[in-house]
Design a protein around this motif. Sequence first.
Motif, short mmCIF file in Angstrom:
data_model
loop_
_atom_site.label_atom_id
_atom_site.label_comp_id
_atom_site.label_asym_id
_atom_site.label_seq_id
_atom_site.Cartn_x
_atom_site.Cartn_y
_atom_site.Cartn_z
N GLN A 1 -8.35 -6.13 -4.94
CA GLN A 1 -8.62 -5.53 -3.63
C GLN A 1 -9.56 -6.41 -2.81
O GLN A 1 -9.42 -6.51 -1.59
N GLU B 1 2.29 1.66 -3.45
CA GLU B 1 1.23 2.10 -4.38
C GLU B 1 0.92 3.58 -4.19
O GLU B 1 0.67 4.30 -5.17
N GLN B 2 0.92 4.05 -2.94
CA GLN B 2 0.66 5.47 -2.70
C GLN B 2 1.75 6.34 -3.32
O GLN B 2 1.47 7.38 -3.91
N ARG C 1 0.84 -1.21 0.00
CA ARG C 1 0.00 0.00 0.00
C ARG C 1 0.86 1.25 0.00
O ARG C 1 0.57 2.23 -0.70
N GLU D 1 -3.49 2.29 -8.46
CA GLU D 1 -4.61 1.67 -7.74
C GLU D 1 -4.82 0.26 -8.29
O GLU D 1 -5.01 0.10 -9.50
#
Length: 417
Positions: A95, A83-84, A80, A89
């Motif tokens: 997910q 990815e940020q 995460r 996404e």
Amino acid sequence: MAEIRNYTMNFGPQHPAAHGVLRLVLELDGETVVRADPHIGLLHRGTEKLAESKPFNQSIGYLDRMDYVSMMCNEHVYVRAIEQLLGIEPPIRAQYIRTMFDEITRIGNHMLWIGSSALDLGAMTLFLYAFREREMTMDMYEAVSGARMHANYYRPGGVYRDLPDTVPLYTETPWTKGKDLKRKNEWREGTLLDFIEAFARDFPSKVDEYETLLTDNRIWKQRTVGIAVVPPERAMQLGFTGPMLRGSGIEWDLRRKQPYAMYPEVEFDIPVGVNGDCYDRYLVRIEEMRQSARIILQCVDWLRANPGHVMLKNFKVIPPTREEMKDDMEALIHHFKLFTEGYSVPQGETYAAVEAPKGELGCYLVSDGANKPFRAHFRAPGFAHLSAMKELAQGHMLADVVAIMGTLDIVFGEVDR
């Protein structure tokens, strides 16, 4: 007559109830604990420093080994954070798979917790009951990743592969054959989703069995009610998260308060305690297992109805498939670059957090634009909980130290990192 003085003793690291490698230096007045001083660092492996010396995509396997009983939640927080920083996404199906496996991981963690905590306080049967179900969660890990514990399944941009159509079957042995073998393989004859659904539907009845053994058990209540009481204000000051905070009556759950993955789309309740003692924290974890089964069933229904991609089609970050690599020169170059150099992440810093089974697991990641993190730091929930040991144990008896150690749900992989 000689004066009676307090004496000091070591609890662990060899003690079976020290949960690994904790050395707890206890100052005792008779059998009452005056001071408890945890000495940690005996399992320090330099996880954060190792992550800073490797490309982003090569550290995911290390994360499994941090809190080694809730493996995929560790992976989740790291991917995460990446990815940020990358601004990507994952597909919705990926997910949902992550949400489902986070909850399978939560059940596996709480199984180990309830089995070992009960065993520490003298209830052996529960350990055997809990590991019967935990075995199945590990079979799910194995079906999806090939490994029973260190799955290395989540990737920035999705998950490694889609859910398989088969589940590992038990083979005939001198001890498992005939009707017994047929019964053991009954749920495993369909796809992995069928197996997970059968497990999640049956699981609440197994939790009832654990409750029959413990919830109204006189000895269990004598050992846990009124032990290590933490008022809500103090729980917040000490940095408690997860069941330790909810057991004190504060309804704080990142899945609801700072939602991620597909948690906004699924229905579940957040159990909270009233008295903030070991017994309430036990009840919170028991109810969490029921809610996890409920979330898993919702994910299974969605995943059945919605096939699709589980990985982004972005070759700058995600490697191409073997077929594409053999067919296309560009894909071959991408593959080579990704597995030698990795990918460069834009400059910046970020903090990602997930509601791991033990509490808030956070990852602070700083990128200087290179192919490896400039700084990686993990916020382990167990570290904050263990630091309250002195306060929790003060005034209790020596035997209660074992109950307090159990209620903290500590794993030293994440405390020492």
